[in-house]
Scaffold this motif. Structure first.
Motif, short mmCIF file in Angstrom:
data_model
loop_
_atom_site.label_atom_id
_atom_site.label_comp_id
_atom_site.label_asym_id
_atom_site.label_seq_id
_atom_site.Cartn_x
_atom_site.Cartn_y
_atom_site.Cartn_z
N LYS A 164 59.25 26.07 15.32
CA LYS A 164 58.10 26.19 16.22
C LYS A 164 56.85 26.32 15.37
O LYS A 164 56.86 26.99 14.33
N PHE A 165 55.77 25.68 15.83
CA PHE A 165 54.48 25.78 15.16
C PHE A 165 53.40 25.74 16.22
O PHE A 165 53.39 24.84 17.07
N MET A 166 52.54 26.72 16.20
CA MET A 166 51.45 26.83 17.18
C MET A 166 52.00 26.76 18.61
O MET A 166 51.40 26.15 19.49
N GLY A 167 53.15 27.37 18.82
CA GLY A 167 53.74 27.44 20.15
C GLY A 167 54.46 26.18 20.60
O GLY A 167 54.86 26.07 21.76
N HIS A 168 54.63 25.21 19.71
CA HIS A 168 55.27 23.94 20.06
C HIS A 168 56.50 23.71 19.19
O HIS A 168 56.52 24.09 18.02
N LYS A 169 57.49 23.03 19.75
CA LYS A 169 58.66 22.65 18.97
C LYS A 169 58.28 21.48 18.07
O LYS A 169 57.63 20.53 18.51
N VAL A 170 58.67 21.61 16.80
CA VAL A 170 58.38 20.56 15.81
C VAL A 170 59.63 20.22 15.03
O VAL A 170 60.51 21.07 14.84
N ASN A 171 59.70 18.98 14.59
CA ASN A 171 60.68 18.58 13.60
C ASN A 171 60.01 18.76 12.24
O ASN A 171 58.88 18.32 12.05
N VAL A 172 60.71 19.44 11.35
CA VAL A 172 60.17 19.68 10.01
C VAL A 172 60.80 18.67 9.06
O VAL A 172 62.01 18.65 8.87
N PHE A 173 59.96 17.82 8.50
CA PHE A 173 60.38 16.86 7.49
C PHE A 173 60.02 17.43 6.12
O PHE A 173 59.06 18.17 5.99
N HIS A 174 60.79 17.03 5.09
CA HIS A 174 60.62 17.62 3.78
C HIS A 174 60.83 16.58 2.69
O HIS A 174 61.64 15.66 2.86
N LYS A 175 60.14 16.78 1.58
CA LYS A 175 60.34 15.91 0.43
C LYS A 175 60.02 16.70 -0.85
O LYS A 175 59.00 17.37 -0.92
N VAL A 176 60.92 16.60 -1.82
CA VAL A 176 60.65 17.12 -3.15
C VAL A 176 59.93 16.01 -3.90
O VAL A 176 60.39 14.86 -3.90
N LEU A 177 58.80 16.32 -4.51
CA LEU A 177 57.99 15.29 -5.17
C LEU A 177 58.36 15.13 -6.64
O LEU A 177 58.91 15.99 -7.25
N SER A 236 54.74 9.16 13.98
CA SER A 236 54.60 10.03 12.81
C SER A 236 55.92 10.25 12.11
O SER A 236 55.98 10.33 10.88
N GLU A 237 57.00 10.33 12.88
CA GLU A 237 58.32 10.47 12.26
C GLU A 237 58.64 9.24 11.42
O GLU A 237 59.20 9.35 10.33
N GLY A 238 58.28 8.07 11.93
CA GLY A 238 58.52 6.83 11.18
C GLY A 238 57.77 6.80 9.87
O GLY A 238 58.32 6.38 8.84
N VAL A 239 56.52 7.27 9.89
CA VAL A 239 55.73 7.33 8.66
C VAL A 239 56.38 8.30 7.68
O VAL A 239 56.55 7.99 6.50
N ALA A 240 56.77 9.48 8.15
CA ALA A 240 57.40 10.48 7.28
C ALA A 240 58.67 9.91 6.64
O ALA A 240 58.88 10.05 5.43
N ARG A 241 59.50 9.26 7.44
CA ARG A 241 60.75 8.68 6.90
C ARG A 241 60.45 7.59 5.86
O ARG A 241 61.10 7.52 4.82
N LYS A 242 59.48 6.75 6.18
CA LYS A 242 59.12 5.66 5.26
C LYS A 242 58.60 6.23 3.93
O LYS A 242 58.79 5.62 2.88
N LEU A 243 57.98 7.41 3.99
CA LEU A 243 57.47 8.07 2.78
C LEU A 243 58.58 8.78 2.01
O LEU A 243 58.33 9.41 0.99
N GLY A 244 59.82 8.71 2.52
CA GLY A 244 60.94 9.32 1.83
C GLY A 244 61.20 10.76 2.22
O GLY A 244 61.98 11.46 1.56
#
Length: 166
Positions: free
Chosen positions: A153-166, A137-145
């Motif tokens: 944290k989200f729903m009790g789990h550690k997450v990496n937050v990816f971001h993009k200005v459209l 999923s990280e690869g898809v997010a990066r490929k999407l820019g």
């Protein structure tokens, strides 16, 4: 309602006829490795999510997760689309696919088509919340820019937050 179309895919609103596909996406342990929560065990759980989350989002916000239909076999093979994450007050691009479609560029193809439609819903930024270790999923997010913004944290789990200005 069709949202977008690519060479191989149709992104559209989920409908009642998609309940079994939604159940499959939420019941296979391999698919849920990096998804918080227990696998679904009954079709009624999928029906409940469809009615009380997905269709409710369409009614309330005008958008929500979109079914990804594979043209070649006319099957719903996953979802890709926006969801308001109230805990962050941001819109997430979420995506999930059946394992037999992994590694074929489906995530990038659907994600590109989905992000292109976000502005139609007055969405000008997107995040992706990805559980630690989910390199696919990280690869898809990066490929999407999208770029890695921070860890949270989200729903009790550690997450990496990816971001993009459209």
């Amino acid at each position: 309602m069709i949202i977008a179309e690519t060479d191989r895919l149709i992104l559209r609103h989920f409908e009642v006829r998609d309940t079994e596909a939604l159940f499959l996406l939420n019941s296979l342990p391999k698919v849920l490795t990096y998804i918080p929560g227990a696998p679904m065990t009954s079709i009624s759980q999928a029906s409940d999510i469809l009615e009380n989350v997905i269709l409710a989002n369409y009614r309330e916000l005008g958008y929500g997760r979109w079914a990804v239909e594979h043209k070649a076999d006319a099957k719903v093979i996953g979802f890709c689309g926006p969801k308001l994450i109230t805990e962050f007050n941001e819109v997430e691009l979420g995506y999930r696919y059946l394992p037999q479609y992994w590694g074929k560029g489906i995530g990038f193809e659907a994600g590109t088509a989905a992000l292109a439609r976000f502005k139609d819903y007055d969405i000008h930024e997107a995040i992706a919340l990805i559980l630690l270790g989910n390199k696919g999923s990280e690869g898809v997010a990066r490929k999407l820019g999208m770029t890695e913004r921070n860890r949270d944290k989200f729903m009790g789990h550690k997450v990496n937050v990816f971001h993009k200005v459209l």
